[in-house]
Design an enzyme around this catalytic site. Structure first.
Site, short mmCIF file in Angstrom:
data_model
loop_
_atom_site.label_atom_id
_atom_site.label_comp_id
_atom_site.label_asym_id
_atom_site.label_seq_id
_atom_site.Cartn_x
_atom_site.Cartn_y
_atom_site.Cartn_z
N ASP A 141 49.07 35.31 34.31
CA ASP A 141 50.07 34.37 34.82
C ASP A 141 51.42 35.05 34.94
O ASP A 141 52.35 34.50 35.54
CB ASP A 141 50.21 33.16 33.88
CG ASP A 141 49.22 32.07 34.25
OD1 ASP A 141 48.57 32.19 35.30
OD2 ASP A 141 49.10 31.09 33.48
N ASP A 185 39.84 27.83 37.51
CA ASP A 185 40.71 28.01 36.35
C ASP A 185 40.04 27.49 35.07
O ASP A 185 39.04 26.77 35.11
CB ASP A 185 42.03 27.26 36.61
CG ASP A 185 43.21 27.91 35.93
OD1 ASP A 185 43.01 28.68 34.96
OD2 ASP A 185 44.36 27.64 36.35
#
Ligand code: GLA
Length: 753
Positions: A550, A480
């Site tokens: 997301d 990430d």
């Protein structure tokens, strides 16, 4: 041989029988562009197509004929400060700030039977001889001694050209590069639509289409990452271009950093499509003898609309950009605990979730954020990559072994580029964070960025992360990156070289990714940057898949996956089913619609399986069985967009196996409409002569379901492509399905009949 040099005309012709790319030297010996389009006969000369015409209020190099106008001819690598007032490919100054009017003239060329790598940067590659040839044109500015090598690779079977540039200082004095583009394509008219893929966090890569106008129009990033806001890809399409008709050019940059891709329409109606590092935040000191490589730009052409562009990029990126053990392997169905627990978990909870996941058919359990340091929310511990034993008393190794004992693989989340001010790492190395400028740093998600332009930090991260990954049976890593870069200064660069910071950061990021993926070749890496903030070709070269967004809402995902699909293959597109009401938008969609949309990618779940109703549990089991059966078609099939766009109430797309024996079609109707009109959905990419058995899976099945009754059975490919599937509204029965209804149609070759 696909690359030809006509000595007499000073003309290059690259062709593979699909496309031709033609250049010839201009009167001053700089390379000029002539043509990129459908293949032409390479035994002829096209040099007469160069625009050598006098123009009013124009500029000529000294000693050149009046019909050679610098701002009118189509050029390959135009330099700044020299009278071509369109966007320049290269700009440089002497150390004392004096601009250099680079007169880059042809010196020599070479034809290579391979595709050279770009040192330190990811790029497309070849696997065997004969797949591609590369033309290297060497230019030189005699005054400064600056040399420019232009690389053009043409693949033997694809309508693309991969380009990059090496800039070398052969002069005695230090120079400063201020811009260094990867590619320029000087199209000779401006009748084009500019198509970009833009948005924001949780709304990435929406397709926007607008008509070109005079002047410069561009997408770019100055955030230190390719960004949620604009993807490093632009298409130029004829205003009437569709999926299957019309000319389209594409420029996609293989770069994770600050980029710019633009179209500059000059006063004579030519359009310059350029791509490269964003010059706004860039400068690079080139000492005598030093060289600089630009990232790779992939330019594609289609005379048959967007479909060909996408099929071309999908194949190239899936097979010759992505690499390694997982490239051609089917990806596991995963369950990620992020939306199930966020930071609130312990080992018992994770094992309960994992064991339930196994019962559903999941193959890989992924532990997301919150397992390290003292991290119970997003305020601390990034950088402290040691396990929080309060949550996981037996460590990552203990947990991973228990997960494996359940019959699952184990995956782990990391965010190696970051540090929280509240962390041991920051306490020990406050100077490792990027910045500050003045006495403060900007925070984002309570964190700072580690300065990956510094070798010792890259080395430290490699050591730390590789010992973590080596300490436990880890099969998957989610890498990430959750903030943009600000205060772009590096403690290790002198003041006059701070313009190098952003690109050096990306080179450090590439090095770390390369070393880790080489050290752990069997780990499946998935890139992520708050969802799709670094969803680009460069990360794809290291990790064969990326977390697309997301936003896990099925309806929001339609526009996101639609836009992403122009360039990026389904195998690269992480897509998960999540809980409802959806955590990003609060929408409630049917469980089957959520699965149908997520099927078109690397599939998984992002929910707490312990909270499922008995009915949903059984449904998820069936979803996973279905996905596994069709997985190869979903991940590696040829993808076709059928219907959709930001304003549409309906989306449809499909994927077809390479041998055309199997296909899956999705149709989603966003809002339910009473008595709505019916239509036919024409399919593509099938074998016209093949009989297919069609089966229909509606997200909500009605009692007498017309969609099943009317579409099921044996149909020929021709029938499905020319007449189509019947997509009724449901007439009086619309209420039975409600909003967000969807249908999955499976097609299997019926070789018995
Ligand atoms: C980012 C990712 C999410 C999740 C969180 C964890 O936002 O995109 O999927 O991993 O970080 O903090």
């Amino acid at each position: 041989m696909p690359i030809f040099w006509n000595e007499e005309q000073k003309e290059f012709h690259l062709t593979n029988g699909i496309v031709s790319y033609i250049m010839a030297l201009l009167p001053d010996s700089s390379p000029g562009f002539i043509y990129f389009g459908r293949a032409l006969d390479p035994s002829r000369s096209y040099a007469y197509l160069q625009y050598l015409e006098g123009r009013g209020a124009s500029t000529q190099p000294e000693g050149m004929p009046a019909e050679y106008c610098l701002d009118f001819t189509c050029r390959e690598y135009p330099s700044a400060f020299r009278g071509d007032f369109r966007t320049a490919a290269i700009g440089a100054r002497a150390k004392d700030g004096k601009p250099l009017a680079l007169d880059l003239c042809y010196r020599d060329h070479r034809i290579l039977d391979t595709k050279p790598e770009i040192p330190g940067q990811p790029s497309c590659y070849t696997e065997s001889n004969g797949e591609a040839e590369t033309l290297l044109i060497q230019l030189k500015d005699e005054y400064s001694g600056l040399e420019v090598d232009l690389y053009y690779t043409i693949y033997s079977a694809a309508p693309v050209l991969c380009r990059h540039t090496c800039i070398r200082n052969r002069g005695p004095d230090t120079l400063v590069l201020e811009r260094a583009m990867s590619s320029v394509l000087d199209l000779d008219d401006d009748e084009w639509d500019f198509i970009q893929f833009s948005g924001s966090w949780a709304r990435e890569r929406h397709e926007y289409r607008s008509r070109l106008r005079p002047g410069s129009q561009a997408v770019s990033s100055s955030r230190g990452m390719s960004s949620h806001q604009h993807n490093p890809a632009v298409l130029l399409a004829r205003p009437d271009a569709t999926e299957t008709a019309g000319e389209v050019y594409a420029a996609v940059l293989i770069y994770s950093g600050n980029f710019e891709i633009g179209a500059d329409v000059g006063s004579h109606g030519h359009c310059r499509l350029y791509s490269g590092i964003n010059p706004e935040s860039f400068s690079w000191e080139l000492k005598s003898g030093a060289e600089f490589y630009t990232p790779e730009s992939v330019t594609a052409y289609s005379s048959q609309g967007f479909e060909q562009i996408s099929l071309t990029f999908h194949r190239l990126f899936r097979e010759r950009l992505a690499r390694g053990y997982w490239r051609d392997r089917e990806r596991p169905v995963l369950l990620n605990n992020w939306e199930a627990t966020y930071f609130d978990f312990d080992e018992a909870k994770l094992l309960a979730i994992a064991s339930e996941s196994k019962a559903l058919g999941v193959e890989l359990f992924v532990l997301d954020d919150g397992w390290f340091g003292k991290r119970n929310d997003d305020t601390s511990s990034l950088g402290d990559w040691f396990v929080n034993t309060k949550k996981l008393p037996d460590g990552i190794d203990g947990l991973a072994r228990k997960i494996e004992a359940l019959g699952l693989r184990f995956g782990l989340w990391i965010e190696p580029e970051m540090v929280n001010p509240d962390s041991r790492l920051f306490e020990q190395h406050p100077d490792w964070a990027v910045g500050p400028l003045g006495n403060k740093r900007t925070l984002a998600r309570n964190q700072y960025v580690l300065d990956l332009s510094r070798q010792e930090i890259v080395d430290y991260l490699f050591k730390t992360i590789s010992s973590l990954l080596g300490s436990a049976p880890v099969s998957y890593v989610k890498w990430d990156m959750n903030r943009n870069l600000t205060e772009p200064v590096s403690a290790c660069l002198p003041p006059e070289r701070q313009g190098e910071f952003f690109h050096r950061y990306i080179l450090g990021f590439y090095e770390l990714y390369r070393r880790l993926t080489e050290a752990f070749p069997k780990i499946l890496f998935e890139s992520c940057a708050s969802g799709g903030g670094r969803f680009d070709g460069a990360t794809l070269a290291f990790a064969p898949q990326a977390w697309t967004s997301d936003n896990t809402d099925a309806v929001e995902r339609l526009a996101i996956q639609w836009g992403s699909s122009y360039m990026y293959p389904l195998s690269s597109t992480g897509a998960h089913v999540s809980d409802v009401p959806n955590h990003q938008v609060g929408r409630i969609t049917p469980l089957w619609t959520r699965a149908f949309v997520a099927y078109f990618g690397a599939f998984g779940y992002e929910l707490d399986p312990l909270k499922l109703s008995i009915e949903d549990r059984e449904a998820i089991k069936r979803q996973i069985v279905f996905y596994k059966k069709w997985r190869a078609v979903f991940q590696f099939g040829n993808f076709y967009r059928l219907k959709g766009g930001l304003q549409d109430n309906e989306y449809a797309w499909m994927t077809v196996s390479a041998d055309k024996q199997k296909a899956v079609v999705l149709r989603v109707q966003i809002l339910s409409r009473p008595n709505s009109r019916s239509s036919r959905l024409r399919l593509r990419g099938l074998d016209a002569d093949q009989d297919y058995q069609v089966q229909v899976l509606p997200s909500v099945q009605l009692k007498d379901d017309a969609s099943i009754r009317l579409n099921s059975g044996s149909r020929t490919g021709a029938e499905l492509m020319h007449a189509g599937l019947i997509c009724g509204g449901d007439g009086w029965a619309s209420a039975g399905r409600g909003d967000f209804a969807s249908w999955l149609f499976t097609l299997e070759a019926d070789n018995e009949s």
